[in-house]
Write an enzyme that holds these catalytic residues in place. Sequence first.
Site, PDB file in Angstrom:
ATOM      1  N   ASP A   1      15.104  -5.125  -4.704  1.00 11.15           N
ATOM      2  CA  ASP A   1      15.360  -6.387  -5.413  1.00 11.15           C
ATOM      3  C   ASP A   1      14.871  -7.584  -4.591  1.00 11.15           C
ATOM      4  O   ASP A   1      14.837  -7.533  -3.365  1.00 11.15           O
ATOM      5  CB  ASP A   1      16.868  -6.502  -5.690  1.00 11.15           C
ATOM      6  CG  ASP A   1      17.177  -7.542  -6.750  1.00 11.15           C
ATOM      7  OD1 ASP A   1      16.249  -7.954  -7.491  1.00 11.15           O
ATOM      8  OD2 ASP A   1      18.350  -7.951  -6.844  1.00 11.15           O
TER       9      ASP A   1
ATOM     10  N   HIS B   1       6.057  -9.082  -7.254  1.00 14.76           N
ATOM     11  CA  HIS B   1       6.074  -7.635  -7.530  1.00 14.76           C
ATOM     12  C   HIS B   1       4.906  -6.951  -6.823  1.00 14.76           C
ATOM     13  O   HIS B   1       5.042  -5.886  -6.245  1.00 14.76           O
ATOM     14  CB  HIS B   1       5.995  -7.370  -9.032  1.00 14.76           C
ATOM     15  CG  HIS B   1       7.153  -7.943  -9.803  1.00 14.76           C
ATOM     16  ND1 HIS B   1       8.457  -7.751  -9.418  1.00 14.76           N
ATOM     17  CD2 HIS B   1       7.208  -8.701 -10.923  1.00 14.76           C
ATOM     18  CE1 HIS B   1       9.262  -8.360 -10.285  1.00 14.76           C
ATOM     19  NE2 HIS B   1       8.526  -8.949 -11.199  1.00 14.76           N
TER      20      HIS B   1
ATOM     21  N   LEU C   1       8.714  15.526   1.265  1.00 16.46           N
ATOM     22  CA  LEU C   1       9.616  14.453   0.815  1.00 16.46           C
ATOM     23  C   LEU C   1       9.550  14.403  -0.706  1.00 16.46           C
ATOM     24  O   LEU C   1       8.465  14.432  -1.281  1.00 16.46           O
ATOM     25  CB  LEU C   1       9.154  13.100   1.386  1.00 16.46           C
ATOM     26  CG  LEU C   1       9.841  11.848   0.838  1.00 16.46           C
ATOM     27  CD1 LEU C   1      11.282  11.746   1.356  1.00 16.46           C
ATOM     28  CD2 LEU C   1       9.076  10.584   1.242  1.00 16.46           C
TER      29      LEU C   1
END
Length: 247
Positions: A25, A42, A136
């Site tokens: 965020d 972004h 991962l």
Amino acid sequence: MKAAELLAKIRVNGTVPRHIAIIMDGNGRWARERNLPRPLGHRSGMKSVRDVVEGSLEAGVDVLSLFAFSQENWQRPPAEVRALMALLQEFIARESEDLRAQGVRVRVLGDLSRLAPGAASAAEQLVARTAENSRLTLNLFISYGGRAELVRAARWIARDVRDGRLDPDAVDEEALSSRLYTSDCPDPDLLIRTSGEQRISNFLLWQSAYAELYMSPVLWPDFSRSDLFEAITAYQHRDRRFGRVPA
Ligand code: IPE
Ligand code: IPE
Ligand code: MG
């Protein structure tokens, strides 16, 4: 402290969260502070994604879950939604080869029926391309809401009961958790939120029941692997009790 020093400390302690979830965020505020349009915030956040993926690989985390776009985020102005979807496609195009080569298995989780066809098929290709990897697991949550996920699981259970595949008395926590997007992942041990907000915003409601929370004031585009390592270091000093008394 520098990333290498923090990583050395993490290794000495030895307790690394198996699953880290991050609410990424603060992109909009990062852009506003620089008088830039929100989409540039972004865009700048994409390098933080790359950094935390690499940090997770270095630290030996098994699962990294990133909240990239919530179901509620569809209510943002159409231009911002379009910019986010375009960035998603750009991210996939740019990172997919490195992710594959680094042993990352990517999954895209959420209500993907709402994605534009181009974005959905790019996501599908990335998932297929990395499906054999196991170093991962990177869960990208897109068009995701924790309540919607629980409603989906409840419908699924109701159908199974109706069709005689499931006894109502057999509905237990396992029956529900096995119908979540994260059915094959351990629950998050550490849940990080950046940008100083102190809320969950509908992320992994069921799965985070006993996650350790770490709220960082850093805005997502400024979040680096050192910040990730600091969060892991803080986690190593937590006393997880799960309702019991300490040993
Ligand atoms: C997080 O940054 C990215 C998404 C929610 C898609 P924001 O866009 O929420 O940034 P702020 O909270 O407005 O600063
Ligand atoms: C949460 O951030 C969703 C993502 C990071 C994708 P928001 O910015 O949408 O959350 P609120 O509106 O501040 O709760
Ligand atoms: Mg926000």
